[in-house]
Design a protein around this motif. Structure first.
Motif, PDB file in Angstrom:
ATOM      1  N   PRO A 152     -44.631   7.341 -16.086  1.00 10.51           N
ATOM      2  CA  PRO A 152     -44.148   6.281 -15.621  1.00 10.51           C
ATOM      3  C   PRO A 152     -44.272   5.026 -16.742  1.00 10.51           C
ATOM      4  O   PRO A 152     -44.124   3.832 -15.741  1.00 10.51           O
ATOM      5  CB  PRO A 152     -45.864   5.960 -15.611  1.00 10.51           C
ATOM      6  N   HIS A 153     -43.470   5.022 -17.697  1.00  6.51           N
ATOM      7  CA  HIS A 153     -43.448   4.831 -18.888  1.00  6.51           C
ATOM      8  C   HIS A 153     -41.689   3.980 -18.893  1.00  6.51           C
ATOM      9  O   HIS A 153     -41.574   3.434 -19.653  1.00  6.51           O
ATOM     10  CB  HIS A 153     -43.827   4.838 -20.326  1.00  6.51           C
ATOM     11  N   LYS A 170     -37.355  -1.321 -11.521  1.00 10.60           N
ATOM     12  CA  LYS A 170     -38.651  -1.841 -11.135  1.00 10.60           C
ATOM     13  C   LYS A 170     -39.779   0.035 -12.123  1.00 10.60           C
ATOM     14  O   LYS A 170     -38.254   1.012 -12.244  1.00 10.60           O
ATOM     15  CB  LYS A 170     -39.092  -1.768  -9.957  1.00 10.60           C
ATOM     16  N   PHE A 171     -40.604  -0.066 -12.459  1.00 10.36           N
ATOM     17  CA  PHE A 171     -41.132   1.296 -12.543  1.00 10.36           C
ATOM     18  C   PHE A 171     -42.452   1.420 -11.844  1.00 10.36           C
ATOM     19  O   PHE A 171     -41.943   0.727 -10.428  1.00 10.36           O
ATOM     20  CB  PHE A 171     -42.835   0.203 -13.819  1.00 10.36           C
ATOM     21  N   GLY A 185     -44.785   2.852 -11.164  1.00 11.73           N
ATOM     22  CA  GLY A 185     -46.002   2.014 -10.525  1.00 11.73           C
ATOM     23  C   GLY A 185     -45.933   1.229  -8.999  1.00 11.73           C
ATOM     24  O   GLY A 185     -46.732   0.498  -8.804  1.00 11.73           O
ATOM     25  N   GLN A 186     -44.928   1.000  -9.161  1.00 16.49           N
ATOM     26  CA  GLN A 186     -44.683  -0.239  -8.214  1.00 16.49           C
ATOM     27  C   GLN A 186     -43.999  -0.017  -7.231  1.00 16.49           C
ATOM     28  O   GLN A 186     -43.848  -1.152  -6.693  1.00 16.49           O
ATOM     29  CB  GLN A 186     -43.550  -1.558  -8.946  1.00 16.49           C
ATOM     30  N   LEU A 187     -43.257   1.193  -6.329  1.00 22.67           N
ATOM     31  CA  LEU A 187     -43.353   1.364  -5.749  1.00 22.67           C
ATOM     32  C   LEU A 187     -44.556   2.065  -4.881  1.00 22.67           C
ATOM     33  O   LEU A 187     -45.667   2.202  -5.233  1.00 22.67           O
ATOM     34  CB  LEU A 187     -42.081   2.514  -6.042  1.00 22.67           C
TER      35      LEU A 187
END
Lengths: 406, 249
Positions: free
Chosen positions: B99-100, B141-142, B144-146
């Motif tokens: 996630p980072h 993107k990261f 968590g945004q998907l």
């Protein structure tokens, strides 16, 4: 109705009970503020701070060598400005940033006002006033330059830039203690804010890697390593810092190789480091526990070795989670440095006590303590603000909430 | 290494595993998977199917029996385990994206660190893989945004970026919302056309019918039945398979 009035009404006077409570609180705040202001402007004698400002800042550091400390302050200011500017002109990959967000303009404005007003209000000498103004200008200029031209730096240079900080620390140590052609200044002559910040930053920098290693040791599969870590952490956490400080003065000379703890100040700094490392280890451990097992499995199944997995996958996530607890630990570490005055070191509180013992300033302890409290508060507030900004920058979740889902 | 049509990519013989609490999870499992084959493993929960495929890249250990991956014996030698993990990709039920890191960096991390390839080269490959699974525009993107389906497609691309010879799927659609299952299965269907060897633990019957070369039923820590999908679903030999199919169809 005026929106401001409507807001005031809904926030403060929504119901009669709210209104009564609000009025009561407003009266209380006003009374305290007026009282404090009256005391600060009419009754308080700030001469005790004016006359001893150098003592509070650097202790008995020889006057003809103080240019070294000014040089160090200027270096720190410039590097701070450059770092700040670089952070703004390289926003995160998934975000657009503005070069001068509102908060930045606010902070810079506030700093300039404080630097221009405070030395004047304290009636410091013109030479000092000019130096502070120059420092503020240096901060603004380096911030502006880094923001303006930072985007031209190449990726490897950007990656190496954080190493400037440890480098500055080493340069700072040479500037403060002498050597390499500079006149040596013995640690017994360091004092005041200089000594407080020096011991605190030494302990913060060194307890961080120690704490991470201890936390990893505590979770290790090797029983010996695990037991040593547990015993160390639990022993240190079970003993009061003041007893460890006295103990350290007596035994650290035997425990550490000769050059590491040559005198009382370094012994005390090491004790602070060892002490904070145990608490930090617990903060890091809670961070490690928050990283799901699947992260380790995913990294290992991609072929990453155990150290690679730790450094690239697990620790970045664990440390981000542990950040608030770690900074809390750093803040209490900064405050714990006041205990050094009890073993006879002249850090901020030690200096304050010698100043108050001077018959010329008898009866002005309130002014001294208030100044001390404000100094500590601004250092801790800076740490707290920095950590919150870092947390926000590292948090992968903040955006998923605010950005539109595809 | 030879590449005859019958070349064995996975060869498990009599694999037994006990958990530390004494539970006997795998009770002498045999399985052979050939190069380019797509094998779907089905079975009730607790049958040991996830545990079994997780032994193939040493995420789980086993006490008895032997496993050979592309001819290399999966023993206790750490160097061999690392060598095998480089060739065996895995897609997890919970995606397990980092996630980072950005989506692109999720893909780039392992090939640069483990294979020592240059970042620019891997980046180009990663972008073309993301294009293939249909999420190139999300590269910066990261995770968590998907959405879940997008995350799982990133996870597949991440595994592919290491250019593995075997790809393991551990219930890849079980944690997804129903409307996202299809986009992930479509990507897996595409992959099955290629040379890569796939072992898929799943409950998706239609996927098994259309894509698998062979379907395996596991129950109580053992392989009960192995058959081509037509025979497996229409005319199973074993009573246990019939009972299982009655429950899920």
């Amino acid at each position: 109705m005026n929106p401001l009035l409507r807001r005031l009404r809904s926030d403060l006077f929504a119901t009669p009970a709210d209104g009564a409570l609000s009025l009561g609180l407003i009266a209380l705040i006003t009374a305290v503020a007026v009282g404090l202001l009256q005391w600060a402007t009419q009754r308080a004698q700030w001469a005790v701070i004016q006359a001893n400002s150098t003592l509070f800042a650097v202790g008995r550091y020889p006057g003809d060598q103080q240019w070294r400390l000014w040089l160090l302050t200027a270096l720190l200011t410039a590097v701070t400005g450059v770092t700040w500017g670089l952070l703004r002109c390289h926003p995160r990959a998934d975000r657009d940033g503005t070069l001068w967000p509102r908060n930045d303009r606010l902070v810079l404005g506030l700093l300039v006002v404080v630097v221009l007003w405070l030395p004047g209000a304290l009636q410091l000498t013109p030479a000092l006033q000019i130096r502070w103004s120059l420092l503020a200008a240096l901060l603004a200029a380096s911030r502006w330059l880094a923001g303006r031209f930072g985007s031209k730096l190449s990726r490897p240079m950007l990656r190496l830039f954080p190493l400037v900080w440890p480098l500055i620390y080493l340069i700072g140590m040479v500037l403060i203690s002498g050597g390499l052609g500079l006149m040596p200044v013995s640690p017994s002559q360091w004092g005041g804010l200089l000594l407080t910040l020096l011991t605190a930053s030494f302990a913060i920098l060194l307890c961080f890697p120690m704490g991470v290693l201890l936390a990893l040791g505590r979770r290790s599969d090797l029983p010996l390593l695990r037991w040593i870590s547990v015993i160390y952490i639990e022993f240190i956490r079970g003993a009061p810092l003041i007893t460890l400080l006295f103990l350290g003065q007596n035994i650290l000379g035997f425990l550490l190789p000769g050059g590491f703890a040559p005198d009382r100040i370094w012994r005390a700094a090491w004790v602070l480091t060892f002490f904070a490392a145990a608490y930090l280890a617990e903060a890091v451990r809670s961070g490690l526990a928050s990283v799901p097992k699947g992260q380790m499995e995913a990294a290992r199944s991609l072929g990453l070795s155990y150290p690679q997995t730790l450094v690239r996958v697990v620790l970045p996530q664990a440390l981000r989670v542990a950040l608030p607890a770690m900074v809390g630990q750093f803040i209490s570490l900064l405050q714990d440095t006041t205990l050094l005055s009890l073993i006879g070191l002249l850090e901020l509180l030690g200096v304050a006590r010698t100043v108050m013992a001077n018959p010329a300033f008898l009866g002005h302890s309130a002014e001294v303590y208030l100044t001390l409290a404000l100094l500590f508060w601004s250092c801790c507030a800076a740490l707290g603000l920095g950590s919150r900004a870092l947390e926000k920058r590292l948090d992968p979740q903040t955006l998923s909430r605010s950005s539109s889902q595809p | 290494m030879t590449s005859s049509p019958t070349h064995l990519m996975i060869e498990a013989r009599g694999v037994q595993k006990w958990y530390p609490n004494g539970y006997h999870a795998l009770r002498g499992v045999d399985l052979s998977v050939h190069r380019g084959e797509v094998v779907v493993v089905m079975g009730p929960s607790g049958s040991g199917k996830s545990t079994f495929i997780r032994t193939f890249n040493a995420l789980e250990d086993f006490q008895e029996g032997s496993i050979r991956i592309d001819g290399i014996n999966l023993g206790n030698d750490l160097r061999q385990i690392d060598a095998i993990r480089r060739e065996v990709g895995m897609v997890f039920q919970q995606f397990n994206l980092f996630p980072h890191l950005t989506v692109l960096d999720n893909l780039v991390l392992a090939p640069t660190l483990v294979r020592g390839r240059s970042r620019t080269e891997v980046q180009a490959q990663a972008l073309s893989l993301l294009d293939r699974v249909g999420i190139k525009e999300q590269a910066q993107k990261f995770p968590g945004q998907l959405s879940g389906g997008q995350q799982q497609r990133v996870a597949i691309a991440r595994a592919l970026c290491m250019e593995p010879r075997i790809l393991l799927f551990d219930e890849p659609t079980s944690a997804l919302d129903p409307e996202m299952v299809r986009e992930v299965l479509d990507v897996m269907r595409q992959l099955a056309q290629e040379d890569i060897t796939m072992v898929v633990v799943t409950h998706e019957v239609k996927f098994a019918e259309q894509v698998a070369h062979r379907v395996v039923l596991m129950a109580e820590g053992n392989v009960v039945e192995e058959a081509p999908p037509a025979q497996f679903f229409k005319n199973p030999k074993h009573e246990r398979t019939r009972r299982f199919l009655d429950q899920i169809l």
